[in-house]
Design a protein around this motif. Structure first.
Motif, PDB file in Angstrom:
ATOM      1  N   PHE A   5      37.305  41.746  35.687  1.00 24.73           N
ATOM      2  CA  PHE A   5      37.689  40.396  36.138  1.00 24.73           C
ATOM      3  C   PHE A   5      36.541  39.663  36.831  1.00 24.73           C
ATOM      4  N   GLY A   6      35.898  40.353  37.765  1.00 21.74           N
ATOM      5  CA  GLY A   6      34.809  39.723  38.513  1.00 21.74           C
ATOM      6  C   GLY A   6      33.645  39.345  37.608  1.00 21.74           C
ATOM      7  N   GLN A  34      40.355  28.840  40.099  1.00 20.58           N
ATOM      8  CA  GLN A  34      40.307  29.970  39.157  1.00 20.58           C
ATOM      9  C   GLN A  34      41.279  31.062  39.564  1.00 20.58           C
ATOM     10  N   ALA A  77      41.419  38.017  43.748  1.00 22.83           N
ATOM     11  CA  ALA A  77      40.668  37.210  42.787  1.00 22.83           C
ATOM     12  C   ALA A  77      39.475  36.563  43.457  1.00 22.83           C
ATOM     13  N   ARG A 103      33.887  38.583  34.562  1.00 17.73           N
ATOM     14  CA  ARG A 103      34.305  37.426  33.770  1.00 17.73           C
ATOM     15  C   ARG A 103      34.108  36.151  34.591  1.00 17.73           C
ATOM     16  N   MET A 104      34.431  36.235  35.867  1.00 16.53           N
ATOM     17  CA  MET A 104      34.236  35.085  36.756  1.00 16.53           C
ATOM     18  C   MET A 104      32.751  34.731  36.844  1.00 16.53           C
ATOM     19  N   ARG A 105      31.896  35.749  36.731  1.00 16.63           N
ATOM     20  CA  ARG A 105      30.445  35.503  36.794  1.00 16.63           C
ATOM     21  C   ARG A 105      29.884  35.144  35.424  1.00 16.63           C
ATOM     22  N   ARG A 146      37.085  48.021  40.534  1.00 18.39           N
ATOM     23  CA  ARG A 146      36.984  46.565  40.474  1.00 18.39           C
ATOM     24  C   ARG A 146      36.117  46.032  41.617  1.00 18.39           C
ATOM     25  N   ASN A 206      37.925  37.638  46.038  1.00 18.14           N
ATOM     26  CA  ASN A 206      36.972  38.702  46.320  1.00 18.14           C
ATOM     27  C   ASN A 206      36.145  39.052  45.081  1.00 18.14           C
ATOM     28  N   CYS A 207      36.717  38.825  43.914  1.00 17.50           N
ATOM     29  CA  CYS A 207      36.006  39.079  42.658  1.00 17.50           C
ATOM     30  C   CYS A 207      35.179  37.867  42.235  1.00 17.50           C
ATOM     31  N   GLY A 208      35.043  36.902  43.098  1.00 18.86           N
ATOM     32  CA  GLY A 208      34.167  35.778  42.782  1.00 18.86           C
ATOM     33  C   GLY A 208      34.853  34.575  42.165  1.00 18.86           C
ATOM     34  N   ALA A 209      36.192  34.528  42.220  1.00 12.02           N
ATOM     35  CA  ALA A 209      36.897  33.382  41.662  1.00 12.02           C
ATOM     36  C   ALA A 209      37.119  32.340  42.755  1.00 12.02           C
TER      37      ALA A 209
END
Lengths: 360, 280
Positions: A113-114, B192, B183, A116-118, A161, B185-188
């Motif tokens: 997920f992360g 997003q 989310a 993908r955000m990057r 994750r 924390n995952c860079g969103a």
């Protein structure tokens, strides 16, 4: 289950970050969550934030993640002030207390997920996610959805994750508290091994002192928004800086004593005082169960009131003549004759003891 | 557990059967009777002339299309309004929750006839009062018979209680704050996090909300009739008014049209892995 680090340890430690909290304050209405917290985390170490619920440990962690903002004070990562940086640019991977996997995504997609955000390309993304799943020992569970995984597996995926973006800091917010005892033990060891292999600076929030002592390089004990003591597990246990730490970490019994010129009179003998003595003369002596000696003595007024078999040792609870209860750990074979109701005498070894103001 | 459920399935439970039978009789008997009444013409046997008449009647397609357009616009508007609001209630403004709940329940206690009386008054008074201002054009535009925006606005209000319930049930089954934080924390970013982490898990709730809104808009008669617009429900009443067989046929037809549309939405929403995790 084998764990292989994607990069050699030495290289990782070189790049590990320092974290520093400076005078963090935060109040929620009338409740003060953090009351001037100062704490520095060394590169590559696992620091446990330990304390009773409401002591501000989770708030401190969430400030590092960017989910809470201090009323005053600073959060520094590698000497750089990140207090105003929004959460999604913090470069800190977090594992949450509750199961936090995205229910609509498979394990692999959760880990990716992360990335993908990057905007990492699909191929690269899947390869990296697969690598991380292997790291947490779940390479074969990539296609499963969270509700098809056990609690322990979910937390491992969450760990993968959190590590996917190669964060500078790893944040663990009581990640084991929702799991059953056995899974908790294995996952505890695994997290520690993984953390050491990756050499990533890690903050671990827990209210379980055994967890903190067994995993952490150093343990920071917090109380009402402040730091009580930050030290290695052995020092914390052996030389607690305050009575609060002494009683929160491990088991401690209080035995009434009297301060007499530099020593303390307790259980009929005089012992030297370890550390600073309080200014009053009526004190309690703090003793660990393993330091207390118990033997059968028909002439004594002290009675065993309870026994608990712990495997190698048996923990006896002894009520002294004045009603004080003292816990003592004895090798199991020595306690056969000391059932509940047995008359015993209690003594302390000739060693300096910790004293604290008497509690009423 | 497995054995218990197995026994449950194997053994016939008379109580359940009776209830099911009663319900089936209650719902299906009048429906079957209606269908038979419309297709069985005395002396001519079974034929579908009535339905052909309806389908061939002037206004069938246009009124149905109007209703569908209104439904689509209402669904879009009510979801755009309610989803961000309800997610915000979960994330921050928890104290406002009872307020929103009460506001959203108001349309239930307000009779549509009173509601539409108010709207009609405003629509009459507005153009006169604002005749010299650009707002005059607005009043004209919202009453455009080709696409009466005023109906969309009215239906949005009337759909609030159902949409609130549907979304609330969906949000209850997921831990919104944690998902958003995970989310982020995952860079969103915020947007997003909402689109990628929260909305996909609300699919069932969004579908239910759309379902209920569609059913409401297709069946709504009072407001449309009094404001003199002609969506499907109004048209169907108009055409069936005079003849007994015809009027029963239109109600059967409207029932099936609604069912078909609901099935279509369900199919479009798909039934892939359930987003609600029950095993926690």
């Amino acid at each position: 289950m084998t764990l292989t680090a994607p990069q050699p340890k030495a290289a990782a430690v070189d790049t590990a970050a320092t974290v520093e909290f400076r005078g963090l304050r935060r109040a929620f209405g009338d409740t003060v969550a953090l009351d001037g917290l100062d704490l520095a985390v060394r590169p590559g170490e696992l620091l446990a934030l330990l304390g009773p619920s409401g002591c501000g440990k989770t708030t401190a962690l969430r400030m590092l993640a960017g989910f809470e903002h201090p009323d005053s004070g600073e959060v520094l990562v590698d000497g750089e002030d990140v207090t105003r940086v929004p959460a999604h640019r913090r470069d800190a991977g977090m594992v949450f207390q509750s199961y936090s996997l995205f229910p609509h995504l498979s394990a692999l997609d959760n880990v990716a997920f992360g990335l993908r955000m990057r905007k990492v390309r699909t191929g690269e993304r899947r390869a990296r996610a697969a690598e991380l799943l292997e790291l947490v020992g779940l390479a074969d569970k990539g296609e499963r959805y969270p509700h098809q995984l056990s609690g322990g597996q979910q937390q491992r995926i969450a760990l993968a994750r959190a590590l996917a973006l190669r964060p500078r800091v790893l944040l663990l917010d009581e990640p084991l508290s929702a799991l059953d005892a056995k899974v908790r033990l294995t996952l505890r060891e695994e997290i520690r091994r993984l953390q050491q292999e990756l050499g990533i600076t890690t903050l671990f929030v827990t209210h379980d002192q055994e967890e903190a002592l067994s995993m952490a390089d150093r343990v920071a004990v917090m109380r009402s928004g402040r730091l009580e003591q930050c030290a290695g597990p052995a020092e914390l246990y052996g030389r607690p800086a305050t009575a609060f730490v002494a009683e929160f970490v491990g088991t401690m019994s209080r035995i009434p004593g009297t301060l007499v010129d530099g020593g303390v009179e307790v259980l009929g003998r005089r012992l030297p005082v370890d550390g600073d003595a309080p200014s009053v003369s009526e004190v309690d002596v703090l003793v660990r169960p393993e330091a207390v000696a118990v033997r059968a003595d028909d002439a004594s007024d002290a009675r065993v009131v309870a026994t608990a078999f712990l495997g190698a040792t048996t923990r006896l609870t002894v009520r002294l003549a004045d009603g004080t209860e003292v816990k003592a750990d004895l090798p199991a074979r020595e306690t056969a004759a000391l059932g509940a109701g047995a008359a015993v005498s209690v003594s302390l070894p000739e060693r300096p003891v910790l004293v604290a103001e008497r509690r009423h | 557990m497995a054995r218990l459920t197995g026994r449950g399935f194997g053994k016939v439970r008379p109580g359940r059967g009776v209830v099911l039978l009663c319900a089936a009789v209650y719902f299906l008997l009048p429906l079957a009777a209606s269908v038979i009444f419309t297709v069985d013409v005395p002396g001519q046997g079974v034929n579908f002339d009535v339905y052909e008449q309806i389908l061939g009647a002037e206004g069938f397609v246009s009124s149905l299309l109007l209703s569908l357009e209104l439904a689509a616009a209402t669904i879009a508007l009510v979801l755009l309004l309610m989803v961000p609001a309800m997610v915000a209630l979960r994330l921050g403004a928890r104290r406002l929750r009872p307020v929103v709940e009460i506001v959203c329940a108001l349309p239930l206690v307000l009779p549509p006839i009173a509601f539409v009386a108010g709207i009609a008054t405003v629509l009459k008074w507005g153009p006169e009062y604002f005749s010299t201002t650009p707002l005059f054009q607005t009043f004209v535009a919202v009453q455009n018979p080709d696409f009466p925006v005023v109906l969309v606005l009215a239906y949005t209000v009337m759909a609030l209680p159902f949409v609130y319930r549907a979304l609330d049930a969906g949000l209850r089954s997921i831990d919104v704050p944690t998902l958003v934080e995970a989310a982020r924390n995952c860079g969103a970013g915020w947007a997003q996090a909402l689109v990628r982490a929260v909305l996909p898990n609300l699919r069932g709730a969004l579908l239910n909300a759309s379902f209920l809104t569609l059913a409401l808009v297709l069946g709504e008669f009072t407001v449309a009739q009094i404001l003199k617009f002609r969506p499907f429900a109004v048209w169907i009443v108009g055409i069936g008014g005079s003849e007994a067989q015809m009027s029963v046929a239109v109600s059967v037809l409207s029932l099936f049209v609604t069912w078909l549309l609901l099935l279509a939405i369900a199919a479009a929403g798909g039934r892939t892995p359930s987003p609600t995790t029950t095993e926690k």
